[in-house]
Every structure is written in C-alpha cells, then in structure tokens.
Design an enzyme around this catalytic site. Structure first.
Site, PDB file in Angstrom:
ATOM      1  N   ASP A  67      -0.520  -0.464  -5.321  1.00 53.73           N
ATOM      2  CA  ASP A  67      -0.376  -1.893  -5.571  1.00 53.73           C
ATOM      3  C   ASP A  67      -1.676  -2.629  -5.272  1.00 53.73           C
ATOM      4  O   ASP A  67      -2.637  -2.047  -4.770  1.00 53.73           O
ATOM      5  CB  ASP A  67       0.777  -2.476  -4.751  1.00 53.73           C
ATOM      6  CG  ASP A  67       0.827  -1.945  -3.323  1.00 53.73           C
ATOM      7  OD1 ASP A  67      -0.241  -1.643  -2.757  1.00 53.73           O
ATOM      8  OD2 ASP A  67       1.928  -1.817  -2.764  1.00 53.73           O
ATOM      9  N   ASP A 136      12.009  -4.678   5.404  1.00 54.95           N
ATOM     10  CA  ASP A 136      13.140  -5.039   4.545  1.00 54.95           C
ATOM     11  C   ASP A 136      13.450  -3.948   3.522  1.00 54.95           C
ATOM     12  O   ASP A 136      14.212  -4.168   2.584  1.00 54.95           O
ATOM     13  CB  ASP A 136      12.877  -6.365   3.830  1.00 54.95           C
ATOM     14  CG  ASP A 136      11.630  -6.334   2.950  1.00 54.95           C
ATOM     15  OD1 ASP A 136      10.976  -5.267   2.864  1.00 54.95           O
ATOM     16  OD2 ASP A 136      11.299  -7.380   2.350  1.00 54.95           O
ATOM     17  N   GLU A 143      10.157  -5.515  -3.764  1.00 59.02           N
ATOM     18  CA  GLU A 143      10.939  -6.259  -2.780  1.00 59.02           C
ATOM     19  C   GLU A 143      12.445  -6.103  -3.032  1.00 59.02           C
ATOM     20  O   GLU A 143      12.849  -5.649  -4.108  1.00 59.02           O
ATOM     21  CB  GLU A 143      10.555  -7.738  -2.843  1.00 59.02           C
ATOM     22  CG  GLU A 143       9.087  -8.029  -2.570  1.00 59.02           C
ATOM     23  CD  GLU A 143       8.714  -7.943  -1.097  1.00 59.02           C
ATOM     24  OE1 GLU A 143       9.390  -7.225  -0.339  1.00 59.02           O
ATOM     25  OE2 GLU A 143       7.740  -8.594  -0.692  1.00 59.02           O
TER      26      GLU A 143
END
Length: 261
Positions: A67, A136, A143
């Site tokens: 990324d 998370d 995400e």
C-alpha cells in the site's frame, strides 16, 4: 491456517527469514510481498543480517509493496516507498526497479491502481506475502467493511488507523493522510503463501477474530481463513485471547522441521 506462537519478535523473525531463505534458494527469482509498519521490522533486520553474511541474495528477486499513502510528498520519510527502501530494499541487493509500489501521487489514481494490479499479475503473482494486522482487523489498508473480493484501489482510512499510525508522524494524527492506495483483499489472497505477524496485547483481539472468529468484512483479515496456505505468527501477548492456544503450541511442537512454516 497455521498458528505459530513464539516467545518474542526475534523468534518470529527467525522463522520467517528461514522460510524466505528456503524460498530464494529454491527460486532465486521469487516474488515477495513487502509490508510496512512495526510488525515486519525484525524480519527485515534478520534478512539483512543473513544477506551481509552471504547466506541470502535478492539479486534476481522481485517485490511488491502492499500500500501507499495518497498525497505525501515524494521525499517524505513516511511515504511507504521511502520506508521500504530504508528498512529493507536499500539494505540488500535488489536490482534497480525490482521493488515496486502503488503510486499514491499519480494524477490518475484509478488508472494507477489498475496498472499496479496488472504489474503483479505480469510478474506471475506473489510467492510469499508478509502481512501485519491492525487493531481493527485490517490487513494492508483494507479497513472494516472492505469487500472480500476487492482489488487494488483507493481507500479512506478510519480514524482508528490514523490514530494508530500517528506515532510515525510525531503523534500528530492530523499529519496522517486520510486516503491511501492499497492492494485489495482478493489481491492479497492471490499470493501463494500468506505470512502474518502480530506482537503485543493491543493485537490480541484482532488475532482472536482472525484465527477463531467468523469470516466477516467487519474483520477483514478473517478472509485469510479461506487461504490454502496462511501462517500466523504471534507472541504470547498477541495470542492471549486465543481459545486454542495450547493446541496451536502442541501442533507446532510436533511438526517435522523440514516442513518449515
């Protein structure tokens, strides 16, 4: 999914470096997937030590980054292209241009994402992909809520991810970019071997969902449960929420040494 619980980050790095050394000995032109963040740093240091000792060469290998932030100046120290150069690519003997990353400053970001996806395919895909995991449950910058079939694309970072990454920006969360370009979950799943590393109690909940939870876009890393060869290496703190921790230790202790990870 293989779960390997090791005493500390150093022991984890040794196992991962062993696997990469075996891979490059068998296939000197192998394609590696490189991750940023804190989790892989001990691995990179171990690989550099082995390279300096003459045990391992990256001269014919290629690598792709997971990324990149959108909008950081090319010279910014936290631009992931610069981080990878600093932590691994510039410390070993990769050939010029052998390490590629997505272009977070492209005028046409959508086109750049498609081109990056094609570059990975043209290289024959990734043989071994190093991964970390966010608190998370994100991998790369996929995400919670990310499509399990996603490919390289632009994403908006959550407030939690930007808060977690503020430590790299002098604890200034406002300095952390809002957008990124990231390999998608389906892109990552196309790699032939996934190697995820997590240490510390802050990762324990995410590791629990990754290994023992339901596959869900709310915990994107759980897609790895569907991969035919996924290895998760954790220290005792990161493993502290695992219900089958003792079993994972027994399985690895009984594993023949020649199998590696």
């Amino acid at each position: 999914m293989e779960v390997v619980i090791q005493p500390d980050a150093g022991a984890i790095a040794t196992l991962v470096a062993d696997e990469i050394e075996r891979l490059l000995a068998a296939r000197p032109d192998a394609v590696l997937g490189l991750a940023t963040g804190s989790s892989p740093l001990a691995i990179y240091d171990e690989l550099v030590r082995r390279h300096e000792a003459g045990r391992i060469s990256f001269a014919r290998a290629r690598a792709f980054m997971l990324d990149e932030y959108v909008g950081l100046p090319d010279a910014h120290p936290e631009r992931y292209r610069n981080v990878i150069d600093r932590e691994i690519a510039g410390r070993v003997d990769f050939a010029p241009g052998a390490v590629q990353g997505p272009d977070g400053n492209a005028e046409d970001l959508v086109g750049a994402c498609a081109a990056y996806e094609q570059a990975i395919a043209d290289a024959g895909g990734v043989d071994l992909q190093i991964l970390g995991i966010g608190t998370d449950g994100h991998i790369a910058f996929n995400e919670p809520g990310s499509s399990l079939g996603s490919r390289t694309r632009i994403k908006t970072l959550t407030s939690q991810t930007r808060l977690d990454n503020a430590r790299f920006f002098d604890d200034d969360v406002d300095a952390v970019p809002v957008h990124c370009v990231t390999q998608g979950l389906a892109t990552i799943m196309s790699a032939r071997h996934l190697v995820l590393v997590a240490t510390g109690s802050a990762k324990a909940e995410a590791v629990h969902h990754l290994v023992e939870g339901s596959v869900s876009a709310m915990w994107p890393a759980t897609i790895m449960q569907h991969h035919p060869r996924a290895t998760v290496l954790v220290d005792p703190a990161a493993a502290s929420r695992l219900q089958l921790g003792d079993y994972y230790r027994e399985v690895f202790a009984a594993k023949p040494a020649w199998q590696g990870i």
